[in-house]
Scaffold this motif. Sequence first.
Motif, PDB file in Angstrom:
ATOM      1  N   UNK A 145     -10.325 132.242 -47.309  1.00  0.00           N
ATOM      2  CA  UNK A 145     -11.449 131.840 -48.159  1.00  0.00           C
ATOM      3  C   UNK A 145     -11.419 132.585 -49.479  1.00  0.00           C
ATOM      4  N   UNK A 146     -11.228 133.899 -49.417  1.00  0.00           N
ATOM      5  CA  UNK A 146     -11.225 134.692 -50.639  1.00  0.00           C
ATOM      6  C   UNK A 146      -9.999 134.400 -51.501  1.00  0.00           C
ATOM      7  N   UNK A 147      -8.871 134.097 -50.879  1.00  0.00           N
ATOM      8  CA  UNK A 147      -7.686 133.726 -51.649  1.00  0.00           C
ATOM      9  C   UNK A 147      -7.942 132.441 -52.430  1.00  0.00           C
ATOM     10  N   UNK A 148      -8.587 131.487 -51.797  1.00  0.00           N
ATOM     11  CA  UNK A 148      -8.895 130.228 -52.472  1.00  0.00           C
ATOM     12  C   UNK A 148      -9.869 130.434 -53.619  1.00  0.00           C
ATOM     13  N   UNK A 149     -10.920 131.229 -53.390  1.00  0.00           N
ATOM     14  CA  UNK A 149     -11.894 131.500 -54.447  1.00  0.00           C
ATOM     15  C   UNK A 149     -11.252 132.242 -55.612  1.00  0.00           C
ATOM     16  N   UNK A 150     -10.366 133.178 -55.301  1.00  0.00           N
ATOM     17  CA  UNK A 150      -9.687 133.929 -56.353  1.00  0.00           C
ATOM     18  C   UNK A 150      -8.769 133.016 -57.152  1.00  0.00           C
ATOM     19  N   UNK A 151      -8.062 132.144 -56.479  1.00  0.00           N
ATOM     20  CA  UNK A 151      -7.200 131.197 -57.184  1.00  0.00           C
ATOM     21  C   UNK A 151      -8.014 130.345 -58.150  1.00  0.00           C
ATOM     22  N   UNK A 152      -9.134 129.814 -57.698  1.00  0.00           N
ATOM     23  CA  UNK A 152      -9.970 128.971 -58.561  1.00  0.00           C
ATOM     24  C   UNK A 152     -10.443 129.736 -59.791  1.00  0.00           C
ATOM     25  N   UNK A 153     -10.842 130.979 -59.594  1.00  0.00           N
ATOM     26  CA  UNK A 153     -11.337 131.800 -60.702  1.00  0.00           C
ATOM     27  C   UNK A 153     -10.232 132.102 -61.701  1.00  0.00           C
ATOM     28  N   UNK A 154      -9.050 132.432 -61.209  1.00  0.00           N
ATOM     29  CA  UNK A 154      -7.935 132.750 -62.090  1.00  0.00           C
ATOM     30  C   UNK A 154      -7.485 131.528 -62.883  1.00  0.00           C
ATOM     31  N   UNK A 155      -7.436 130.381 -62.236  1.00  0.00           N
ATOM     32  CA  UNK A 155      -7.053 129.146 -62.932  1.00  0.00           C
ATOM     33  C   UNK A 155      -8.057 128.834 -64.038  1.00  0.00           C
ATOM     34  N   UNK A 156      -9.341 129.042 -63.749  1.00  0.00           N
ATOM     35  CA  UNK A 156     -10.372 128.801 -64.769  1.00  0.00           C
ATOM     36  C   UNK A 156     -10.211 129.732 -65.958  1.00  0.00           C
ATOM     37  N   UNK A 157      -9.579 130.881 -65.752  1.00  0.00           N
ATOM     38  CA  UNK A 157      -9.326 131.836 -66.832  1.00  0.00           C
ATOM     39  C   UNK A 157      -7.975 131.586 -67.513  1.00  0.00           C
ATOM     40  N   UNK A 158      -7.315 130.490 -67.137  1.00  0.00           N
ATOM     41  CA  UNK A 158      -6.078 130.117 -67.804  1.00  0.00           C
ATOM     42  C   UNK A 158      -4.799 130.644 -67.187  1.00  0.00           C
ATOM     43  N   UNK A 159      -4.880 131.234 -65.993  1.00  0.00           N
ATOM     44  CA  UNK A 159      -3.680 131.756 -65.352  1.00  0.00           C
ATOM     45  C   UNK A 159      -3.061 130.712 -64.428  1.00  0.00           C
ATOM     46  N   UNK A 160      -1.749 130.750 -64.329  1.00  0.00           N
ATOM     47  CA  UNK A 160      -1.032 129.953 -63.340  1.00  0.00           C
ATOM     48  C   UNK A 160      -0.917 130.769 -62.069  1.00  0.00           C
ATOM     49  N   UNK A 161      -1.315 130.175 -60.943  1.00  0.00           N
ATOM     50  CA  UNK A 161      -1.403 130.909 -59.687  1.00  0.00           C
ATOM     51  C   UNK A 161      -0.488 130.290 -58.639  1.00  0.00           C
ATOM     52  N   UNK A 162       0.233 131.143 -57.944  1.00  0.00           N
ATOM     53  CA  UNK A 162       0.971 130.739 -56.748  1.00  0.00           C
ATOM     54  C   UNK A 162       0.247 131.366 -55.561  1.00  0.00           C
ATOM     55  N   UNK A 163      -0.367 130.519 -54.730  1.00  0.00           N
ATOM     56  CA  UNK A 163      -1.057 131.026 -53.536  1.00  0.00           C
ATOM     57  C   UNK A 163      -0.160 130.787 -52.333  1.00  0.00           C
ATOM     58  N   UNK A 164       0.112 131.848 -51.606  1.00  0.00           N
ATOM     59  CA  UNK A 164       1.074 131.759 -50.522  1.00  0.00           C
ATOM     60  C   UNK A 164       0.660 132.671 -49.378  1.00  0.00           C
ATOM     61  N   UNK A 165       1.489 132.731 -48.346  1.00  0.00           N
ATOM     62  CA  UNK A 165       1.134 133.519 -47.165  1.00  0.00           C
ATOM     63  C   UNK A 165       2.394 133.988 -46.458  1.00  0.00           C
ATOM     64  N   UNK A 166       2.214 134.986 -45.609  1.00  0.00           N
ATOM     65  CA  UNK A 166       3.275 135.446 -44.713  1.00  0.00           C
ATOM     66  C   UNK A 166       2.725 135.562 -43.296  1.00  0.00           C
ATOM     67  N   UNK A 167       3.524 135.096 -42.323  1.00  0.00           N
ATOM     68  CA  UNK A 167       4.711 134.257 -42.506  1.00  0.00           C
ATOM     69  C   UNK A 167       4.290 132.816 -42.795  1.00  0.00           C
ATOM     70  N   UNK A 168       5.192 132.016 -43.319  1.00  0.00           N
ATOM     71  CA  UNK A 168       4.902 130.604 -43.512  1.00  0.00           C
ATOM     72  C   UNK A 168       4.861 130.138 -44.934  1.00  0.00           C
ATOM     73  N   UNK A 169       5.245 130.984 -45.898  1.00  0.00           N
ATOM     74  CA  UNK A 169       5.192 130.589 -47.292  1.00  0.00           C
ATOM     75  C   UNK A 169       6.406 129.810 -47.763  1.00  0.00           C
TER      76      UNK A 169
END
Length: 206
Positions: A19-43
Amino acid sequence: MTRGLFVTLEGGDGSGKSTQAELLEQWLVARGRTVVRTREPGGTDVGLEVREIVLHHRGHVAPRAEALLYAADRAHHVATVVRPALARGEVVVQDRYIDSSVAYQGAGRVLDAEEVRGISDWATEGLVPDLTILLDLPWEVARRRLDGARTRYDRLEAEAGEFHGRVRDAYLALAAAEPARFLVVDATLPMDGIAERIRERIAAIA
């Protein structure tokens, strides 16, 4: 070019990392950053196969084999996903990294924590996150959350409370040893309050 930023989220299952990873991604994108959201294992495709073995294999997996499988996934993931994204100046927001292995395979499986760390340090060529967010949650609270959301527990989720107690203690010890890298957040706080604390810390370093 804007420099890349490597942010990892750690904590027990049910602590709210996704949940927090998703919220952080949304916030960073709104600030103009390109985000790669991933995980271990399974990325990666390789990681998905490793994930199935380490989390859903029926039967015993020797602790050292488990630690090596996680490290193998991590080596491929860092080489093919994380480092290229950082080189492009992007933000990598990642669910779990080396600290998970130290906590789960080191403390949880009672292996030598420094040996476990050493395997992953070699696998990743020493890549360290700029920030690690530890969502701290008592296992009893996590279990109640998982019971309300799960129909299938993976191998680690199904471990007894004593195992998860060792994992939590290990996480807190890691954070205490590296306070400059870690942000420890009480995961019982409201979702928005947790997100705000994370944003404040990211804004200071991004």
